[in-house]
Design a protein around this motif. Sequence first.
Motif, short mmCIF file in Angstrom:
data_model
loop_
_atom_site.label_atom_id
_atom_site.label_comp_id
_atom_site.label_asym_id
_atom_site.label_seq_id
_atom_site.Cartn_x
_atom_site.Cartn_y
_atom_site.Cartn_z
N ASP A 28 0.95 -1.27 0.05
CA ASP A 28 -0.02 0.17 -0.04
C ASP A 28 0.85 1.29 0.06
N GLN A 29 2.02 1.24 0.53
CA GLN A 29 2.94 2.29 0.94
C GLN A 29 3.65 2.54 -0.77
N ALA A 30 3.75 1.70 -1.27
CA ALA A 30 4.45 1.84 -2.44
C ALA A 30 3.30 2.44 -3.83
N VAL A 31 2.19 1.57 -3.73
CA VAL A 31 0.98 2.13 -4.44
C VAL A 31 0.79 3.65 -4.38
N ARG A 32 0.68 4.14 -2.87
CA ARG A 32 0.40 5.56 -2.73
C ARG A 32 1.40 6.26 -3.44
N GLU A 33 2.65 5.90 -3.21
CA GLU A 33 3.70 6.52 -3.44
C GLU A 33 4.01 6.74 -5.06
N ARG A 34 3.86 5.80 -5.67
CA ARG A 34 4.16 5.52 -7.27
C ARG A 34 2.85 5.69 -8.11
N TRP A 35 1.59 5.80 -7.51
CA TRP A 35 0.39 5.83 -8.25
C TRP A 35 0.47 6.77 -9.79
N ASP A 36 0.97 8.13 -9.42
CA ASP A 36 0.82 9.05 -10.30
C ASP A 36 1.85 8.79 -11.50
N GLU A 37 3.01 8.24 -10.85
CA GLU A 37 4.03 7.76 -11.71
C GLU A 37 3.69 6.74 -12.81
N MET A 38 3.00 5.71 -12.14
CA MET A 38 2.39 4.54 -12.79
C MET A 38 1.40 5.00 -13.97
N MET A 39 0.53 5.81 -13.67
CA MET A 39 -0.42 6.46 -14.42
C MET A 39 0.26 7.12 -15.52
N THR A 40 0.96 7.70 -15.52
CA THR A 40 1.70 8.61 -16.43
C THR A 40 2.37 7.94 -17.48
N LYS A 41 3.06 6.82 -16.93
CA LYS A 41 3.95 6.01 -17.77
C LYS A 41 3.17 4.85 -18.55
#
Length: 219
Positions: free
Chosen positions: A91-104
């Motif tokens: 959950d920590q990683a999802v929250r931290e990287r959500w925007d980056e994953m969506m962009t890429k």
Amino acid sequence: MAYVIERVDERVTMVRCDLIPGCMTNSYVIDGRAAVYFIDAGLGDGTAAKMAGLADPNKPWYLINTHYHWDHVWGNAGLMRAALISHERCDQAVRERWDEMMTKNGRYIDGAAAYRAPDILFSGSLRLHGELELAYAPGHTADSIVAYYAPSRILFAADLVGDDDTEIVPSVMDPERFVPTLDRCLAFDPALVLSGHNDPRGPETLRLIRGLYLEAAHP
């Protein structure tokens, strides 16, 4: 884009999507004795709808995220009826990287995707209704888990297994714990290993991955 629904055994169904070119994405529905368990939610609420359509509405539902990568979590919000379970590091990683994953990788979303907070977090292991065991299994990522469905002796190994025969050893982000994790997986003594992208395989695949990884690390 196409979905393929394959029965693995009388209790387990695989939902495969070919939206990512050259790489199938696998999610799973377990019709357990006490509950329905979804293993990963795929690429969006489109995947989630396919999975929900296979589930018994008269049983409790649980959704398990095996790790934070986008192709495993984008359908979370499409299964709101299911209690969402993940490792605390996931959950920590999802929250931290959500925007980056969506962009890429947002071009691969099927339908819609939205962040959803887990209902249940765990750190080491968790057993559900005496039939599904979740265990922390770092290696592919630092937050990875596996799930073992004891009645069918099936191990859901997620991306501890590589995408295909040419890349059977996966990418490893936590190298110090990868081999101990494979040993822990083998200790379940599974009859079948299911993964996030590859075909169903026997437990010898885990031993093959272990040998190839050690050979590459210590030529």
